[in-house]
Design an enzyme around this catalytic site. Structure first.
Site, PDB file in Angstrom:
ATOM      1  N   THR A 144      49.547 -14.408   6.712  1.00  0.00           N
ATOM      2  CA  THR A 144      48.919 -14.173   8.008  1.00  0.00           C
ATOM      3  C   THR A 144      47.755 -15.133   8.241  1.00  0.00           C
ATOM      4  O   THR A 144      47.054 -15.511   7.300  1.00  0.00           O
ATOM      5  CB  THR A 144      48.442 -12.701   8.126  1.00  0.00           C
ATOM      6  OG1 THR A 144      47.646 -12.561   9.298  1.00  0.00           O
ATOM      7  CG2 THR A 144      47.611 -12.277   6.940  1.00  0.00           C
ATOM      8  N   SER A 179      40.445  -7.314   6.692  1.00  0.00           N
ATOM      9  CA  SER A 179      40.856  -5.927   6.426  1.00  0.00           C
ATOM     10  C   SER A 179      41.505  -5.870   5.043  1.00  0.00           C
ATOM     11  O   SER A 179      41.874  -6.897   4.467  1.00  0.00           O
ATOM     12  CB  SER A 179      41.866  -5.440   7.483  1.00  0.00           C
ATOM     13  OG  SER A 179      43.145  -6.013   7.238  1.00  0.00           O
ATOM     14  N   TYR A 181      44.408  -4.810   4.501  1.00  0.00           N
ATOM     15  CA  TYR A 181      45.756  -5.362   4.679  1.00  0.00           C
ATOM     16  C   TYR A 181      45.734  -6.882   4.561  1.00  0.00           C
ATOM     17  O   TYR A 181      46.523  -7.479   3.830  1.00  0.00           O
ATOM     18  CB  TYR A 181      46.333  -4.953   6.047  1.00  0.00           C
ATOM     19  CG  TYR A 181      47.321  -5.967   6.577  1.00  0.00           C
ATOM     20  CD1 TYR A 181      48.593  -6.068   6.029  1.00  0.00           C
ATOM     21  CD2 TYR A 181      46.957  -6.877   7.587  1.00  0.00           C
ATOM     22  CE1 TYR A 181      49.477  -7.039   6.467  1.00  0.00           C
ATOM     23  CE2 TYR A 181      47.839  -7.843   8.024  1.00  0.00           C
ATOM     24  CZ  TYR A 181      49.097  -7.917   7.460  1.00  0.00           C
ATOM     25  OH  TYR A 181      49.964  -8.893   7.881  1.00  0.00           O
ATOM     26  N   HIS A 182      44.816  -7.536   5.321  1.00  0.00           N
ATOM     27  CA  HIS A 182      44.780  -9.004   5.276  1.00  0.00           C
ATOM     28  C   HIS A 182      44.460  -9.480   3.857  1.00  0.00           C
ATOM     29  O   HIS A 182      44.976 -10.504   3.397  1.00  0.00           O
ATOM     30  CB  HIS A 182      43.751  -9.537   6.284  1.00  0.00           C
ATOM     31  CG  HIS A 182      44.179  -9.402   7.723  1.00  0.00           C
ATOM     32  ND1 HIS A 182      43.777  -8.351   8.524  1.00  0.00           N
ATOM     33  CD2 HIS A 182      44.976 -10.175   8.501  1.00  0.00           C
ATOM     34  CE1 HIS A 182      44.320  -8.489   9.736  1.00  0.00           C
ATOM     35  NE2 HIS A 182      45.045  -9.585   9.753  1.00  0.00           N
ATOM     36  N   LYS A 185      47.455  -9.872   1.642  1.00  0.00           N
ATOM     37  CA  LYS A 185      48.203 -11.120   1.840  1.00  0.00           C
ATOM     38  C   LYS A 185      47.534 -12.269   1.078  1.00  0.00           C
ATOM     39  O   LYS A 185      48.207 -13.176   0.597  1.00  0.00           O
ATOM     40  CB  LYS A 185      48.267 -11.453   3.328  1.00  0.00           C
ATOM     41  CG  LYS A 185      49.005 -10.424   4.172  1.00  0.00           C
ATOM     42  CD  LYS A 185      50.495 -10.664   4.160  1.00  0.00           C
ATOM     43  CE  LYS A 185      51.213  -9.806   5.174  1.00  0.00           C
ATOM     44  NZ  LYS A 185      52.654 -10.051   5.234  1.00  0.00           N
TER      45      LYS A 185
END
Ligand code: USQ
Length: 402
Positions: A144, A179, A181-182, A185
Protein backbone atom coordinates in the site's frame (compact mmCIF):
# COMPACT_ATOMS: atom_id res chain seq x y z
CA UNK A 1 0.07 -18.81 -17.27
CA UNK A 2 -1.14 -20.58 -14.15
CA UNK A 3 -2.07 -17.85 -11.69
CA UNK A 4 -3.31 -18.30 -8.14
CA UNK A 5 -5.32 -15.41 -6.67
CA UNK A 6 -5.17 -15.28 -2.87
CA UNK A 7 -8.20 -13.47 -1.45
CA UNK A 8 -10.20 -14.35 -4.57
CA UNK A 9 -13.53 -13.58 -2.89
CA UNK A 10 -12.69 -9.90 -2.26
CA UNK A 11 -13.38 -6.50 -3.83
CA UNK A 12 -10.27 -6.72 -6.01
CA UNK A 13 -9.50 -10.45 -5.94
CA UNK A 14 -12.66 -11.53 -7.70
CA UNK A 15 -12.49 -9.00 -10.59
CA UNK A 16 -8.78 -9.82 -11.01
CA UNK A 17 -9.56 -13.53 -11.28
CA UNK A 18 -12.15 -12.95 -14.02
CA UNK A 19 -9.98 -10.38 -15.86
CA UNK A 20 -6.98 -12.73 -16.07
CA UNK A 21 -9.18 -15.72 -16.90
CA UNK A 22 -10.79 -13.76 -19.75
CA UNK A 23 -7.30 -13.15 -21.15
CA UNK A 24 -6.51 -16.84 -21.39
CA UNK A 25 -4.71 -17.54 -18.13
CA UNK A 26 -5.44 -20.63 -16.05
CA UNK A 27 -6.81 -19.26 -12.79
CA UNK A 28 -7.37 -20.61 -9.30
CA UNK A 29 -8.90 -18.54 -6.49
CA UNK A 30 -8.23 -19.16 -2.81
CA UNK A 31 -10.11 -17.71 0.15
CA UNK A 32 -11.13 -18.55 3.71
CA UNK A 33 -14.14 -16.15 3.61
CA UNK A 34 -12.88 -14.27 6.67
CA UNK A 35 -14.07 -10.94 5.23
CA UNK A 36 -17.65 -12.21 5.17
CA UNK A 37 -17.32 -13.06 8.87
CA UNK A 38 -15.95 -9.59 9.73
CA UNK A 39 -18.87 -8.06 7.86
CA UNK A 40 -21.28 -10.07 10.00
CA UNK A 41 -19.44 -9.04 13.19
CA UNK A 42 -19.97 -5.38 12.30
CA UNK A 43 -23.40 -5.82 10.71
CA UNK A 44 -22.25 -4.31 7.40
CA UNK A 45 -22.93 -5.64 3.92
CA UNK A 46 -21.66 -4.90 0.44
CA UNK A 47 -23.95 -2.56 -1.47
CA UNK A 48 -24.68 -5.07 -4.23
CA UNK A 49 -25.68 -8.53 -2.96
CA UNK A 50 -22.77 -10.92 -3.49
CA UNK A 51 -23.25 -14.59 -4.21
CA UNK A 52 -20.99 -17.24 -2.70
CA UNK A 53 -17.60 -17.66 -4.33
CA UNK A 54 -18.52 -21.19 -5.36
CA UNK A 55 -21.56 -19.85 -7.22
CA UNK A 56 -19.63 -16.98 -8.79
CA UNK A 57 -16.97 -19.39 -10.07
CA UNK A 58 -19.69 -21.60 -11.62
CA UNK A 59 -21.39 -18.58 -13.14
CA UNK A 60 -18.10 -17.31 -14.56
CA UNK A 61 -17.32 -20.74 -16.05
CA UNK A 62 -20.73 -20.71 -17.74
CA UNK A 63 -20.46 -17.11 -18.97
CA UNK A 64 -16.87 -17.40 -20.23
CA UNK A 65 -16.55 -21.04 -21.22
CA UNK A 66 -13.34 -21.15 -19.16
CA UNK A 67 -12.58 -23.22 -16.07
CA UNK A 68 -11.53 -21.77 -12.71
CA UNK A 69 -10.29 -23.71 -9.69
CA UNK A 70 -11.30 -22.87 -6.12
CA UNK A 71 -9.36 -23.57 -2.91
CA UNK A 72 -10.93 -22.96 0.49
CA UNK A 73 -7.90 -22.42 2.69
CA UNK A 74 -6.61 -20.21 5.49
CA UNK A 75 -3.16 -18.78 4.81
CA UNK A 76 -2.41 -18.71 8.55
CA UNK A 77 -2.40 -22.51 8.38
CA UNK A 78 0.90 -23.44 6.75
CA UNK A 79 -0.37 -26.89 5.73
CA UNK A 80 -3.35 -25.39 3.89
CA UNK A 81 -1.27 -22.69 2.16
CA UNK A 82 1.38 -25.21 1.16
CA UNK A 83 -1.14 -27.80 -0.10
CA UNK A 84 -2.86 -25.30 -2.42
CA UNK A 85 0.41 -24.00 -3.87
CA UNK A 86 1.85 -27.51 -4.28
CA UNK A 87 -1.34 -28.76 -5.91
CA UNK A 88 -1.89 -25.88 -8.36
CA UNK A 89 1.79 -25.25 -9.22
CA UNK A 90 1.28 -21.55 -10.02
CA UNK A 91 3.72 -19.56 -12.13
CA UNK A 92 2.45 -16.38 -10.50
CA UNK A 93 0.57 -15.69 -7.27
CA UNK A 94 -1.44 -12.50 -6.80
CA UNK A 95 -1.71 -11.93 -3.05
CA UNK A 96 -4.73 -9.93 -1.84
CA UNK A 97 -5.43 -12.36 1.01
CA UNK A 98 -5.14 -9.96 3.93
CA UNK A 99 -7.27 -7.91 6.32
CA UNK A 100 -7.46 -4.67 4.25
CA UNK A 101 -9.04 -2.08 6.54
CA UNK A 102 -7.17 0.54 8.58
CA UNK A 103 -10.19 1.29 10.84
CA UNK A 104 -10.73 -2.45 11.52
CA UNK A 105 -7.13 -2.74 12.69
CA UNK A 106 -7.53 0.25 15.03
CA UNK A 107 -10.84 -0.86 16.56
CA UNK A 108 -9.56 -2.72 19.59
CA UNK A 109 -6.63 -4.81 20.87
CA UNK A 110 -8.01 -8.08 19.49
CA UNK A 111 -8.43 -6.74 15.99
CA UNK A 112 -5.04 -5.02 16.04
CA UNK A 113 -3.35 -8.30 16.97
CA UNK A 114 -5.53 -10.22 14.57
CA UNK A 115 -4.67 -7.91 11.66
CA UNK A 116 -0.95 -8.20 12.15
CA UNK A 117 -1.03 -11.96 12.85
CA UNK A 118 -3.32 -12.68 9.94
CA UNK A 119 -1.43 -10.56 7.43
CA UNK A 120 2.16 -11.16 8.47
CA UNK A 121 1.91 -14.87 9.31
CA UNK A 122 -0.21 -15.53 6.21
CA UNK A 123 2.34 -13.89 3.95
CA UNK A 124 5.27 -15.57 5.69
CA UNK A 125 3.54 -18.93 5.16
CA UNK A 126 3.14 -18.14 1.45
CA UNK A 127 6.83 -17.19 1.22
CA UNK A 128 7.90 -20.37 2.97
CA UNK A 129 5.65 -22.52 0.77
CA UNK A 130 7.12 -20.85 -2.32
CA UNK A 131 10.61 -21.55 -1.06
CA UNK A 132 9.76 -25.23 -0.54
CA UNK A 133 7.58 -26.03 -3.52
CA UNK A 134 7.56 -23.25 -6.15
CA UNK A 135 10.74 -21.15 -5.87
CA UNK A 136 10.51 -19.74 -9.41
CA UNK A 137 6.90 -18.55 -9.00
CA UNK A 138 6.46 -14.75 -9.17
CA UNK A 139 4.76 -13.34 -6.06
CA UNK A 140 2.74 -10.23 -6.92
CA UNK A 141 1.97 -8.82 -3.48
CA UNK A 142 -0.49 -6.03 -2.77
CA UNK A 143 1.21 -3.53 -0.52
CA UNK A 144 0.00 0.00 0.00
CA UNK A 145 1.04 3.60 -0.63
CA UNK A 146 0.18 4.11 3.04
CA UNK A 147 3.41 2.31 3.96
CA UNK A 148 5.29 5.55 3.23
CA UNK A 149 3.08 7.89 5.21
CA UNK A 150 3.34 11.55 4.24
CA UNK A 151 7.04 12.55 4.43
CA UNK A 152 8.09 16.09 3.58
CA UNK A 153 10.17 14.84 0.63
CA UNK A 154 9.28 13.14 -2.66
CA UNK A 155 8.21 9.49 -2.30
CA UNK A 156 10.20 7.15 -4.55
CA UNK A 157 9.20 3.69 -5.78
CA UNK A 158 10.36 1.53 -2.90
CA UNK A 159 13.97 2.66 -2.61
CA UNK A 160 15.85 5.86 -1.82
CA UNK A 161 19.43 6.69 -2.73
CA UNK A 162 21.11 8.38 0.22
CA UNK A 163 24.54 9.83 0.88
CA UNK A 164 25.74 9.56 4.44
CA UNK A 165 29.14 10.59 5.77
CA UNK A 166 30.55 10.61 2.27
CA UNK A 167 29.20 7.17 1.30
CA UNK A 168 26.24 6.39 -0.95
CA UNK A 169 23.71 3.53 -1.03
CA UNK A 170 20.23 2.73 -2.32
CA UNK A 171 18.11 1.54 0.59
CA UNK A 172 14.45 0.70 1.26
CA UNK A 173 12.48 3.95 1.46
CA UNK A 174 11.75 4.93 5.11
CA UNK A 175 8.25 3.91 6.20
CA UNK A 176 5.93 5.91 8.46
CA UNK A 177 2.56 4.13 8.17
CA UNK A 178 -0.58 5.55 9.72
CA UNK A 179 -2.37 2.49 11.12
CA UNK A 180 -1.78 -1.00 12.50
CA UNK A 181 -3.06 -2.31 9.17
CA UNK A 182 -0.62 -0.20 7.13
CA UNK A 183 2.14 -1.35 9.52
CA UNK A 184 1.30 -4.97 8.71
CA UNK A 185 2.09 -4.24 5.05
CA UNK A 186 5.43 -2.67 6.03
CA UNK A 187 6.33 -5.82 7.96
CA UNK A 188 5.28 -7.92 4.97
CA UNK A 189 7.55 -5.85 2.72
CA UNK A 190 10.53 -6.59 4.96
CA UNK A 191 9.77 -10.32 4.95
CA UNK A 192 9.38 -10.41 1.16
CA UNK A 193 12.60 -8.48 0.59
CA UNK A 194 14.36 -10.96 2.88
CA UNK A 195 12.88 -13.95 1.03
CA UNK A 196 14.11 -12.58 -2.30
CA UNK A 197 17.55 -11.61 -1.00
CA UNK A 198 18.24 -14.80 0.94
CA UNK A 199 16.16 -17.51 -0.75
CA UNK A 200 16.25 -16.18 -4.28
CA UNK A 201 12.47 -15.78 -4.63
CA UNK A 202 11.11 -13.15 -7.03
CA UNK A 203 8.47 -10.61 -6.09
CA UNK A 204 6.73 -7.41 -7.11
CA UNK A 205 5.39 -5.40 -4.18
CA UNK A 206 2.62 -3.19 -5.54
CA UNK A 207 2.23 -0.19 -3.27
CA UNK A 208 -1.32 0.55 -4.22
CA UNK A 209 -3.24 3.76 -3.55
CA UNK A 210 -6.92 4.02 -2.65
CA UNK A 211 -9.03 2.16 -5.21
CA UNK A 212 -12.45 3.39 -6.39
CA UNK A 213 -15.07 1.99 -8.73
CA UNK A 214 -17.68 -0.73 -8.91
CA UNK A 215 -17.64 -2.07 -12.39
CA UNK A 216 -15.17 -3.87 -14.65
CA UNK A 217 -15.81 -5.40 -18.09
CA UNK A 218 -16.24 -8.79 -16.46
CA UNK A 219 -18.44 -7.82 -13.47
CA UNK A 220 -20.78 -6.16 -15.99
CA UNK A 221 -21.35 -9.46 -17.85
CA UNK A 222 -23.97 -10.72 -15.38
CA UNK A 223 -25.53 -9.42 -12.13
CA UNK A 224 -24.22 -12.47 -10.26
CA UNK A 225 -20.61 -11.57 -11.13
CA UNK A 226 -20.65 -8.29 -9.19
CA UNK A 227 -17.90 -7.47 -6.74
CA UNK A 228 -18.05 -6.51 -3.10
CA UNK A 229 -18.51 -2.71 -2.88
CA UNK A 230 -18.40 -1.20 0.62
CA UNK A 231 -19.51 2.24 1.76
CA UNK A 232 -19.44 1.73 5.55
CA UNK A 233 -16.93 3.43 7.85
CA UNK A 234 -14.74 0.34 8.24
CA UNK A 235 -14.43 -1.28 4.82
CA UNK A 236 -15.52 1.57 2.53
CA UNK A 237 -12.83 3.81 1.02
CA UNK A 238 -13.10 7.56 0.55
CA UNK A 239 -14.50 8.08 -2.96
CA UNK A 240 -16.73 5.00 -2.84
CA UNK A 241 -18.15 6.26 0.46
CA UNK A 242 -18.71 9.79 -0.85
CA UNK A 243 -20.69 8.48 -3.84
CA UNK A 244 -22.87 6.28 -1.61
CA UNK A 245 -23.38 9.15 0.84
CA UNK A 246 -24.48 11.43 -2.01
CA UNK A 247 -27.06 8.90 -3.16
CA UNK A 248 -28.27 8.28 0.41
CA UNK A 249 -28.74 12.02 1.03
CA UNK A 250 -26.14 12.05 3.83
CA UNK A 251 -23.56 14.88 4.04
CA UNK A 252 -20.17 13.79 2.68
CA UNK A 253 -17.88 12.92 5.60
CA UNK A 254 -14.64 14.78 4.96
CA UNK A 255 -12.43 14.04 7.97
CA UNK A 256 -10.97 17.18 9.52
CA UNK A 257 -9.72 19.87 7.19
CA UNK A 258 -9.74 17.54 4.17
CA UNK A 259 -6.24 18.40 2.94
CA UNK A 260 -5.12 14.76 3.34
CA UNK A 261 -3.73 13.85 -0.06
CA UNK A 262 -3.49 10.29 -1.32
CA UNK A 263 -2.84 8.44 -4.56
CA UNK A 264 -6.01 7.02 -6.14
CA UNK A 265 -6.77 4.62 -8.98
CA UNK A 266 -9.71 3.14 -10.83
CA UNK A 267 -10.46 -0.55 -10.14
CA UNK A 268 -9.93 -1.21 -13.86
CA UNK A 269 -6.37 0.07 -13.57
CA UNK A 270 -5.70 -2.24 -10.62
CA UNK A 271 -6.42 -5.20 -12.91
CA UNK A 272 -4.22 -3.89 -15.72
CA UNK A 273 -1.35 -3.17 -13.28
CA UNK A 274 -1.48 -6.75 -12.02
CA UNK A 275 -1.41 -8.01 -15.60
CA UNK A 276 1.57 -5.78 -16.46
CA UNK A 277 3.49 -6.97 -13.40
CA UNK A 278 2.84 -10.60 -14.36
CA UNK A 279 3.79 -10.09 -18.02
CA UNK A 280 7.09 -8.46 -16.99
CA UNK A 281 8.38 -10.60 -14.11
CA UNK A 282 11.42 -9.77 -11.99
CA UNK A 283 14.50 -11.98 -12.20
CA UNK A 284 15.21 -14.65 -9.57
CA UNK A 285 16.22 -12.98 -6.30
CA UNK A 286 14.78 -9.62 -7.32
CA UNK A 287 12.43 -7.66 -5.04
CA UNK A 288 10.94 -4.63 -6.78
CA UNK A 289 8.35 -2.06 -5.81
CA UNK A 290 5.88 -0.29 -8.09
CA UNK A 291 3.79 2.59 -6.78
CA UNK A 292 0.36 1.67 -8.09
CA UNK A 293 -1.85 4.74 -8.42
CA UNK A 294 -2.64 7.14 -11.23
CA UNK A 295 -3.61 10.49 -9.68
CA UNK A 296 -3.39 12.33 -6.37
CA UNK A 297 -6.30 14.14 -4.75
CA UNK A 298 -7.02 15.59 -1.36
CA UNK A 299 -10.16 14.18 0.23
CA UNK A 300 -11.64 17.68 0.15
CA UNK A 301 -11.15 17.82 -3.63
CA UNK A 302 -12.79 14.41 -4.04
CA UNK A 303 -15.81 15.51 -2.05
CA UNK A 304 -16.15 18.60 -4.25
CA UNK A 305 -15.98 16.47 -7.43
CA UNK A 306 -18.77 14.23 -6.12
CA UNK A 307 -20.82 17.25 -5.00
CA UNK A 308 -20.51 18.79 -8.48
CA UNK A 309 -21.41 15.63 -10.40
CA UNK A 310 -24.28 14.73 -8.10
CA UNK A 311 -25.57 18.28 -8.64
CA UNK A 312 -25.65 17.64 -12.41
CA UNK A 313 -27.94 14.67 -11.71
CA UNK A 314 -30.19 16.80 -9.53
CA UNK A 315 -28.91 15.34 -6.26
CA UNK A 316 -28.24 18.04 -3.68
CA UNK A 317 -25.14 17.21 -1.66
CA UNK A 318 -23.63 18.77 1.45
CA UNK A 319 -20.01 18.44 2.52
CA UNK A 320 -19.44 18.15 6.26
CA UNK A 321 -16.05 18.38 7.95
CA UNK A 322 -16.46 15.85 10.74
CA UNK A 323 -13.92 15.52 13.56
CA UNK A 324 -11.08 13.43 12.16
CA UNK A 325 -11.15 10.03 13.88
CA UNK A 326 -7.61 9.33 12.64
CA UNK A 327 -4.24 10.76 13.59
CA UNK A 328 -2.91 12.02 10.27
CA UNK A 329 -1.60 15.24 8.75
CA UNK A 330 -4.45 17.25 7.24
CA UNK A 331 -2.21 19.61 5.24
CA UNK A 332 1.05 18.22 3.95
CA UNK A 333 3.49 17.87 1.07
CA UNK A 334 2.72 14.93 -1.21
CA UNK A 335 4.63 14.06 -4.34
CA UNK A 336 4.87 10.34 -4.98
CA UNK A 337 6.56 8.88 -8.04
CA UNK A 338 4.49 6.39 -10.06
CA UNK A 339 6.38 5.86 -13.26
CA UNK A 340 7.27 2.19 -13.44
CA UNK A 341 3.81 0.90 -14.39
CA UNK A 342 3.36 3.71 -16.91
CA UNK A 343 6.71 2.71 -18.45
CA UNK A 344 5.38 -0.86 -18.75
CA UNK A 345 2.36 0.41 -20.69
CA UNK A 346 -0.36 1.39 -18.22
CA UNK A 347 -2.86 3.77 -19.81
CA UNK A 348 -4.78 5.14 -16.83
CA UNK A 349 -8.53 5.50 -16.61
CA UNK A 350 -8.43 8.89 -14.92
CA UNK A 351 -11.19 10.06 -12.63
CA UNK A 352 -13.78 11.83 -14.74
CA UNK A 353 -17.24 13.29 -14.39
CA UNK A 354 -18.54 10.40 -16.49
CA UNK A 355 -17.03 7.85 -14.15
CA UNK A 356 -18.46 9.52 -11.04
CA UNK A 357 -21.81 9.74 -12.77
CA UNK A 358 -21.77 6.04 -13.65
CA UNK A 359 -20.89 5.17 -10.04
CA UNK A 360 -23.77 7.30 -8.78
CA UNK A 361 -26.16 5.60 -11.21
CA UNK A 362 -25.00 2.13 -10.20
CA UNK A 363 -25.37 2.99 -6.51
CA UNK A 364 -28.85 4.42 -7.15
CA UNK A 365 -29.93 0.96 -8.38
CA UNK A 366 -29.29 -0.37 -4.86
CA UNK A 367 -30.04 2.78 -2.85
CA UNK A 368 -32.62 0.99 -0.71
CA UNK A 369 -29.86 -1.27 0.66
CA UNK A 370 -27.76 1.59 2.08
CA UNK A 371 -27.67 1.36 5.88
CA UNK A 372 -27.42 4.91 7.10
CA UNK A 373 -26.19 3.91 10.56
CA UNK A 374 -22.88 2.50 9.29
CA UNK A 375 -21.72 5.68 7.58
CA UNK A 376 -20.38 7.96 10.31
CA UNK A 377 -16.86 7.05 11.53
CA UNK A 378 -16.88 5.27 14.88
CA UNK A 379 -13.30 4.00 15.16
CA UNK A 380 -10.89 6.48 16.75
CA UNK A 381 -7.11 6.24 16.42
CA UNK A 382 -6.46 7.67 19.88
CA UNK A 383 -6.64 5.76 23.16
CA UNK A 384 -9.52 5.67 25.60
CA UNK A 385 -8.27 8.92 27.12
CA UNK A 386 -8.53 10.53 23.73
CA UNK A 387 -4.80 11.28 23.79
CA UNK A 388 -2.18 10.02 21.41
CA UNK A 389 1.59 10.09 21.57
CA UNK A 390 1.51 12.71 18.86
CA UNK A 391 -0.81 15.64 19.35
CA UNK A 392 -4.03 14.91 17.48
CA UNK A 393 -4.63 17.36 14.67
CA UNK A 394 -6.70 20.36 15.56
CA UNK A 395 -10.15 18.88 15.42
CA UNK A 396 -12.30 20.56 12.87
CA UNK A 397 -15.70 20.42 14.48
CA UNK A 398 -18.63 20.15 12.16
CA UNK A 399 -17.61 23.08 10.06
CA UNK A 400 -19.09 25.07 7.24
CA UNK A 401 -19.02 23.62 3.76
CA UNK A 402 -15.74 23.95 1.96
N1 USQ B 1 -11.41 9.84 4.63
C1 USQ B 1 -12.29 10.89 4.79
N2 USQ B 1 -13.61 10.59 4.87
C2 USQ B 1 -14.10 9.32 4.80
C3 USQ B 1 -13.20 8.26 4.62
C4 USQ B 1 -11.86 8.56 4.54
O1 USQ B 1 -11.89 12.06 4.85
O2 USQ B 1 -15.32 9.15 4.90
C5 USQ B 1 -9.96 10.12 4.50
C6 USQ B 1 -9.09 9.43 5.54
O3 USQ B 1 -8.98 10.18 6.72
C7 USQ B 1 -7.79 9.27 4.79
C8 USQ B 1 -8.21 9.16 3.33
O4 USQ B 1 -9.55 9.61 3.27
O5 USQ B 1 -7.01 10.43 4.91
C9 USQ B 1 -8.14 7.75 2.80
O6 USQ B 1 -8.91 6.92 3.63
P1 USQ B 1 -9.59 5.57 3.05
O7 USQ B 1 -10.47 5.02 4.12
O8 USQ B 1 -10.19 5.82 1.73
O9 USQ B 1 -8.32 4.67 2.77
P2 USQ B 1 -7.25 3.99 3.76
O10 USQ B 1 -7.76 3.83 5.14
O11 USQ B 1 -5.97 4.73 3.60
O12 USQ B 1 -7.12 2.53 3.17
C10 USQ B 1 -7.51 2.19 1.83
C11 USQ B 1 -7.73 0.70 1.75
C12 USQ B 1 -6.41 0.00 2.05
C13 USQ B 1 -5.34 0.52 1.12
C14 USQ B 1 -5.23 2.02 1.21
C15 USQ B 1 -4.28 2.63 0.19
O13 USQ B 1 -8.73 0.31 2.67
O14 USQ B 1 -6.58 -1.40 1.91
O15 USQ B 1 -4.10 -0.05 1.47
O16 USQ B 1 -6.51 2.61 0.93
S1 USQ B 1 -3.46 4.04 0.83
O17 USQ B 1 -4.43 4.99 1.37
O18 USQ B 1 -2.71 4.62 -0.26
O19 USQ B 1 -2.60 3.59 1.89
Amino acid sequence: MKILILGGDGYLGWPTAMYLSARGHEIAVLDNFAKRRWEMELNVEPLIPIRTLHDRVKLWEKASGRTMRLYVADLRNYGEAFAAIEDFEPEAIVHYGEQPSAPYSMMDHNRAVFTQTNNIVGTLNVLWALRETAPTCHLVKLGTMGEYGTPNIDIEEGFLTVEHNGRKDTLPYPKQPGSIYHLSKVHDSHNILFACRVWGLRSTDLNQGVVYGIETDETALAPGLATSFHYDDVFGTALNRFCAQAVAGIPLTVYGRGGQTRGFLNIRDTLRCIELAIQNPPRAGEYRVFNQFTESFSVGELAQLVEKQAGCLGIRVEIEHVVNPRVEAEQHYYNARHKKLIDLGLEPHLLSDVLIESMLHRIQEHADRIKKDVILPKVRWTGASGESAKAAPAAAQTAPRS
